[in-house]
Write a protein that holds these residues in place. Sequence first.
Motif, short mmCIF file in Angstrom:
data_model
loop_
_atom_site.label_atom_id
_atom_site.label_comp_id
_atom_site.label_asym_id
_atom_site.label_seq_id
_atom_site.Cartn_x
_atom_site.Cartn_y
_atom_site.Cartn_z
N UNK A 11 14.47 18.79 -7.43
CA UNK A 11 13.74 18.63 -8.96
C UNK A 11 13.59 17.77 -9.86
N UNK A 12 15.35 17.14 -9.94
CA UNK A 12 15.52 15.82 -11.03
C UNK A 12 15.01 15.02 -10.29
N UNK A 13 15.29 15.25 -9.08
CA UNK A 13 15.26 13.62 -8.30
C UNK A 13 13.17 13.47 -8.84
N UNK A 14 12.15 14.55 -8.72
CA UNK A 14 10.72 14.18 -9.07
C UNK A 14 10.78 14.03 -10.13
N UNK A 21 11.45 24.90 -14.73
CA UNK A 21 10.91 26.13 -14.42
C UNK A 21 10.07 26.01 -12.94
N UNK A 22 8.62 25.26 -13.27
CA UNK A 22 8.22 25.49 -12.40
C UNK A 22 7.78 24.96 -10.95
N UNK A 23 9.19 23.33 -11.09
CA UNK A 23 9.14 23.22 -9.43
C UNK A 23 10.14 24.42 -8.56
N UNK A 48 12.52 23.90 -19.60
CA UNK A 48 12.85 22.06 -18.65
C UNK A 48 14.33 22.52 -18.96
N UNK A 49 15.33 21.29 -18.15
CA UNK A 49 16.71 21.46 -18.26
C UNK A 49 16.76 20.22 -18.00
N UNK A 50 18.70 19.91 -17.93
CA UNK A 50 19.38 18.45 -17.77
C UNK A 50 20.85 19.77 -16.52
N UNK A 51 20.70 18.32 -16.23
CA UNK A 51 21.99 18.49 -15.33
C UNK A 51 23.39 18.32 -16.23
N UNK A 52 23.44 17.20 -16.65
CA UNK A 52 24.16 16.76 -17.59
C UNK A 52 23.48 16.74 -19.20
N UNK A 53 24.25 16.28 -20.48
CA UNK A 53 23.46 16.05 -22.03
C UNK A 53 23.09 15.02 -21.74
N UNK A 54 22.24 13.91 -22.70
CA UNK A 54 22.02 13.16 -22.53
C UNK A 54 22.13 12.65 -24.13
N UNK A 62 13.24 10.68 -24.52
CA UNK A 62 11.96 10.51 -23.44
C UNK A 62 12.67 11.86 -22.57
N UNK A 63 13.68 12.02 -22.26
CA UNK A 63 13.16 13.71 -21.19
C UNK A 63 13.05 14.67 -21.94
N UNK A 64 12.87 15.03 -23.44
CA UNK A 64 11.66 15.95 -24.05
C UNK A 64 10.09 15.46 -24.05
N UNK A 65 9.51 14.28 -23.98
CA UNK A 65 8.63 13.90 -23.91
C UNK A 65 8.62 14.49 -22.73
N UNK A 66 9.32 14.11 -21.45
CA UNK A 66 8.59 14.39 -20.05
C UNK A 66 8.59 16.39 -20.05
N UNK A 67 9.51 16.84 -20.34
CA UNK A 67 9.07 18.63 -20.53
C UNK A 67 7.78 18.68 -21.16
#
Length: 312
Positions: A11-14, A21-23, A48-54, A62-67
């Motif tokens: 999921x992270x790679x994609x 969660x949907x993935x 929607x989650x990240x493995x590490x904080x940004x 950008x991460x929030x926008x993707x989510x």
Amino acid sequence: MNRWQAALDQSASANHGLILASDLRRYGIPDRHLDTITRGLIPVRRGAFLAEPISERLGAHTALARAVVSAHVTDVALSHVSAAVVHGFPLVAVNLHEVHVTPIAHQLRGGCRNRVHTHVNPLTWDDVATHDDLTVTSPLRTVVDCALLLPLDSGLVIADYALHEEQISLPELQNAVQHLPRRAGISIARQVAALADPLAESRFESRTRLIVVQGGYEVDSQVDIFDHDGLFIARVDLHLRHHPVVIEFDGRMKYRLDGDQERAHWEEKIRHDRIDDTGRAVVRVIWQELAQPARVLGKVQRAIRRTQRRTA
């Protein structure tokens, strides 16, 4: 969690690091295990989650926008400030806590909810582009939208950058703003179109120029200076049209020539003296002064008086 690590990685790679969660459901993880699996992850928003904080704010936005986009069931594009982030446009004092979206070819109810600002003027497919696998407004539409939404200095910085990088042209910008209907922000957008300058090389130069122009002076950007023998001396950030005064934004990087700070200072002094020998006064502006326009204008006025005393 190890038995599900492959699903997390996939999921992270994609999704450029974003874990959805949907993935995870699609990869076969039962709902009853999702809370346990995602407990050690960094939540971005629901599902929607990240493995590490940004920690870097543009990356976090950008991460929030993707989510946000991943959760939309209708066609939307990231727009306004969010599109500016994706395009890499420089931002000045801009709120990044909300993601801006605009519907494509259909209507959505506008307003702000759950950190998502939905705009009501729908886009056509000609208004959108793809950048880093995200659907965003085109550079031109993004510049115009930001000019309508943001304060004058913030909108001008974005417009100058897009022009300088040749992502848009000045006639395109002016034409787009000219044909806007009357709406909130139209007055500032018109000022942005009138003041935008493709020669500006940084957001600091753009803001310095705006202060000087609002102070009542006409200026030219990136002007070549020659000595009395016609030999090139320097290219300066700004030059007053009706006074022998140059204005330069004094960033620290100017004094780091191949890591040799002492040499950089010496070469800058020689450059300053050669400009001064042409009868021009040099005004240097540092970034802290951009929040104090009266101080910048005071420096310009004193420089003008110095040149007037020389010729009196």
